[in-house]
Write a protein that holds these residues in place. Structure first.
Motif, PDB file in Angstrom:
ATOM      1  N   MET A   1     -19.689  50.982  13.704  1.00  0.00           N
ATOM      2  CA  MET A   1     -19.167  49.879  14.184  1.00  0.00           C
ATOM      3  C   MET A   1     -18.085  50.268  15.446  1.00  0.00           C
ATOM      4  O   MET A   1     -17.000  49.918  15.597  1.00  0.00           O
ATOM      5  CB  MET A   1     -18.319  48.865  13.211  1.00  0.00           C
ATOM      6  N   GLU A   2     -18.756  51.091  16.270  1.00  0.00           N
ATOM      7  CA  GLU A   2     -17.798  51.589  17.596  1.00  0.00           C
ATOM      8  C   GLU A   2     -17.666  50.344  18.381  1.00  0.00           C
ATOM      9  O   GLU A   2     -16.639  50.365  19.059  1.00  0.00           O
ATOM     10  CB  GLU A   2     -18.984  52.482  18.137  1.00  0.00           C
ATOM     11  N   ILE A   3     -18.655  49.272  18.408  1.00  0.00           N
ATOM     12  CA  ILE A   3     -18.345  48.300  19.204  1.00  0.00           C
ATOM     13  C   ILE A   3     -16.930  47.413  18.962  1.00  0.00           C
ATOM     14  O   ILE A   3     -16.348  47.094  19.969  1.00  0.00           O
ATOM     15  CB  ILE A   3     -19.573  47.133  19.428  1.00  0.00           C
ATOM     16  N   VAL A   4     -16.571  47.419  17.628  1.00  0.00           N
ATOM     17  CA  VAL A   4     -15.350  46.911  17.139  1.00  0.00           C
ATOM     18  C   VAL A   4     -14.344  47.808  17.872  1.00  0.00           C
ATOM     19  O   VAL A   4     -13.102  47.022  18.456  1.00  0.00           O
ATOM     20  CB  VAL A   4     -15.209  46.745  15.733  1.00  0.00           C
ATOM     21  N   GLN A   5     -14.427  48.909  17.950  1.00  0.00           N
ATOM     22  CA  GLN A   5     -13.471  49.790  18.491  1.00  0.00           C
ATOM     23  C   GLN A   5     -13.146  49.611  19.917  1.00  0.00           C
ATOM     24  O   GLN A   5     -12.062  49.417  20.629  1.00  0.00           O
ATOM     25  CB  GLN A   5     -13.429  51.308  17.968  1.00  0.00           C
ATOM     26  N   ILE A   6     -14.286  49.329  20.785  1.00  0.00           N
ATOM     27  CA  ILE A   6     -14.449  49.290  22.141  1.00  0.00           C
ATOM     28  C   ILE A   6     -13.778  48.012  22.367  1.00  0.00           C
ATOM     29  O   ILE A   6     -12.984  47.892  23.300  1.00  0.00           O
ATOM     30  CB  ILE A   6     -15.927  49.408  22.389  1.00  0.00           C
ATOM     31  N   VAL A   7     -14.125  47.005  21.717  1.00  0.00           N
ATOM     32  CA  VAL A   7     -13.734  45.651  21.905  1.00  0.00           C
ATOM     33  C   VAL A   7     -11.975  45.708  21.991  1.00  0.00           C
ATOM     34  O   VAL A   7     -11.358  44.839  22.582  1.00  0.00           O
ATOM     35  CB  VAL A   7     -14.454  44.638  21.149  1.00  0.00           C
ATOM     36  N   PHE A   9     -10.239  48.081  22.077  1.00  0.00           N
ATOM     37  CA  PHE A   9      -9.325  48.869  22.914  1.00  0.00           C
ATOM     38  C   PHE A   9      -9.277  48.029  24.291  1.00  0.00           C
ATOM     39  O   PHE A   9      -8.324  47.976  24.939  1.00  0.00           O
ATOM     40  CB  PHE A   9     -10.102  50.276  23.019  1.00  0.00           C
ATOM     41  N   GLY A  10     -10.475  47.224  24.572  1.00  0.00           N
ATOM     42  CA  GLY A  10     -10.398  46.264  25.755  1.00  0.00           C
ATOM     43  C   GLY A  10      -9.357  45.316  25.689  1.00  0.00           C
ATOM     44  O   GLY A  10      -8.772  44.775  26.488  1.00  0.00           O
ATOM     45  N   LEU A  11      -9.119  44.825  24.395  1.00  0.00           N
ATOM     46  CA  LEU A  11      -8.365  43.398  24.254  1.00  0.00           C
ATOM     47  C   LEU A  11      -6.912  43.939  24.252  1.00  0.00           C
ATOM     48  O   LEU A  11      -5.950  43.451  24.817  1.00  0.00           O
ATOM     49  CB  LEU A  11      -8.583  43.122  22.799  1.00  0.00           C
ATOM     50  N   ALA A  13      -5.956  46.652  25.835  1.00  0.00           N
ATOM     51  CA  ALA A  13      -5.552  47.037  27.425  1.00  0.00           C
ATOM     52  C   ALA A  13      -5.338  45.578  28.142  1.00  0.00           C
ATOM     53  O   ALA A  13      -4.613  45.525  28.864  1.00  0.00           O
ATOM     54  CB  ALA A  13      -6.815  47.636  27.906  1.00  0.00           C
ATOM     55  N   ALA A  14      -6.150  44.469  27.811  1.00  0.00           N
ATOM     56  CA  ALA A  14      -6.133  43.223  28.676  1.00  0.00           C
ATOM     57  C   ALA A  14      -4.662  42.517  28.255  1.00  0.00           C
ATOM     58  O   ALA A  14      -4.009  42.042  29.179  1.00  0.00           O
ATOM     59  CB  ALA A  14      -7.307  42.466  28.150  1.00  0.00           C
ATOM     60  N   VAL A  15      -4.097  42.796  27.118  1.00  0.00           N
ATOM     61  CA  VAL A  15      -2.872  42.131  26.685  1.00  0.00           C
ATOM     62  C   VAL A  15      -1.852  42.928  27.228  1.00  0.00           C
ATOM     63  O   VAL A  15      -0.878  42.369  27.959  1.00  0.00           O
ATOM     64  CB  VAL A  15      -2.644  42.157  25.129  1.00  0.00           C
ATOM     65  N   LEU A  16      -1.873  44.288  27.351  1.00  0.00           N
ATOM     66  CA  LEU A  16      -1.072  45.268  28.206  1.00  0.00           C
ATOM     67  C   LEU A  16      -0.920  44.711  29.459  1.00  0.00           C
ATOM     68  O   LEU A  16       0.263  44.629  30.253  1.00  0.00           O
ATOM     69  CB  LEU A  16      -1.028  46.508  27.985  1.00  0.00           C
ATOM     70  N   ILE A  17      -2.047  44.697  30.179  1.00  0.00           N
ATOM     71  CA  ILE A  17      -2.157  44.162  31.463  1.00  0.00           C
ATOM     72  C   ILE A  17      -1.547  42.955  31.974  1.00  0.00           C
ATOM     73  O   ILE A  17      -0.916  42.806  32.779  1.00  0.00           O
ATOM     74  CB  ILE A  17      -3.468  44.326  32.195  1.00  0.00           C
ATOM     75  N   LEU A  18      -1.785  41.975  30.978  1.00  0.00           N
ATOM     76  CA  LEU A  18      -1.074  40.529  31.187  1.00  0.00           C
ATOM     77  C   LEU A  18       0.351  40.748  31.243  1.00  0.00           C
ATOM     78  O   LEU A  18       1.271  39.856  31.860  1.00  0.00           O
ATOM     79  CB  LEU A  18      -1.633  39.377  30.220  1.00  0.00           C
ATOM     80  N   VAL A  19       0.959  41.485  30.173  1.00  0.00           N
ATOM     81  CA  VAL A  19       2.262  41.607  30.016  1.00  0.00           C
ATOM     82  C   VAL A  19       3.178  42.207  31.174  1.00  0.00           C
ATOM     83  O   VAL A  19       4.070  41.869  31.701  1.00  0.00           O
ATOM     84  CB  VAL A  19       2.684  42.513  28.768  1.00  0.00           C
ATOM     85  N   VAL A  20       2.309  43.279  31.912  1.00  0.00           N
ATOM     86  CA  VAL A  20       2.826  44.347  32.790  1.00  0.00           C
ATOM     87  C   VAL A  20       2.876  43.538  34.218  1.00  0.00           C
ATOM     88  O   VAL A  20       3.635  43.904  35.022  1.00  0.00           O
ATOM     89  CB  VAL A  20       2.488  45.529  32.471  1.00  0.00           C
ATOM     90  N   ALA A  35      -8.027  52.277  31.356  1.00  0.00           N
ATOM     91  CA  ALA A  35      -8.929  51.514  30.169  1.00  0.00           C
ATOM     92  C   ALA A  35     -10.298  51.580  30.399  1.00  0.00           C
ATOM     93  O   ALA A  35     -11.317  51.979  29.719  1.00  0.00           O
ATOM     94  CB  ALA A  35      -8.324  50.284  29.952  1.00  0.00           C
ATOM     95  N   GLY A  36     -10.768  51.126  31.595  1.00  0.00           N
ATOM     96  CA  GLY A  36     -12.082  51.173  32.337  1.00  0.00           C
ATOM     97  C   GLY A  36     -12.768  52.540  32.081  1.00  0.00           C
ATOM     98  O   GLY A  36     -13.742  52.995  31.704  1.00  0.00           O
ATOM     99  N   ILE A  37     -12.006  53.665  32.820  1.00  0.00           N
ATOM    100  CA  ILE A  37     -12.414  54.948  32.605  1.00  0.00           C
ATOM    101  C   ILE A  37     -12.568  55.516  31.455  1.00  0.00           C
ATOM    102  O   ILE A  37     -13.743  56.104  30.983  1.00  0.00           O
ATOM    103  CB  ILE A  37     -11.737  55.874  33.644  1.00  0.00           C
ATOM    104  N   SER A  38     -11.615  55.160  30.568  1.00  0.00           N
ATOM    105  CA  SER A  38     -11.693  55.585  29.139  1.00  0.00           C
ATOM    106  C   SER A  38     -12.912  55.079  28.350  1.00  0.00           C
ATOM    107  O   SER A  38     -13.718  55.553  27.681  1.00  0.00           O
ATOM    108  CB  SER A  38     -10.601  55.141  28.497  1.00  0.00           C
TER     109      SER A  38
END
Length: 131
Positions: A1-7, A9-11, A13-20, A35-38
């Protein structure tokens, strides 16, 4: 279930971006780029298995390895150009993103010319001569 980890991680990162983003837009871009490069590096490792299968299939089909290598390079150009364009879009620079995509398309066309010429030659050899 790597897709769950990927999603996940993306979520995160998205929340951190919105906050910062409100206070430090440059940091937000840094988080997005990291996040994108990772995610890209995480997934790029999976491509090795696909390449091995495609090389095996091309050997069994008798396709010269130069054509398979060219096709894989074309696919790589397409993915890298799209990835780069998306990162540039994240900065709001749509015009540069479009130019990255255009450059990728031109490079793909250049790489495809030898394959296209072989296909045209094969088709021409199949056609009856008018005599």
């Amino acid at each position: 279930m790597e897709i769950v980890q990927i999603v996940g991680f993306g979520l995160i990162a998205a929340v951190l971006i919105l906050v910062v983003k409100e206070q430090k837009p440059l940091y937000a871009f840094g988080i997005a780029a990291f996040a994108g490069i990772s995610l890209f590096l995480l997934v790029i490792g999976k491509i090795d298995a696909v390449i091995a299968v495609l090389e095996n299939l091309s050997e069994r089909a008798g396709v010269p390895s130069i054509y398979m290598a060219t096709i894989l390079k074309i696919i790589g150009i397409a993915y890298i150009a799209e990835f780069g364009a998306q990162i540039v879009r994240d900065t709001g620079q749509e015009s540069i993103a479009v130019k990255i995509e255009f450059a990728g398309k031109v490079l793909i066309l250049v790489m495809a010319v030898p394959i296209i010429s072989v296909i045209v030659d094969a088709v021409m050899n199949l056609l009856p001569t008018g005599g």
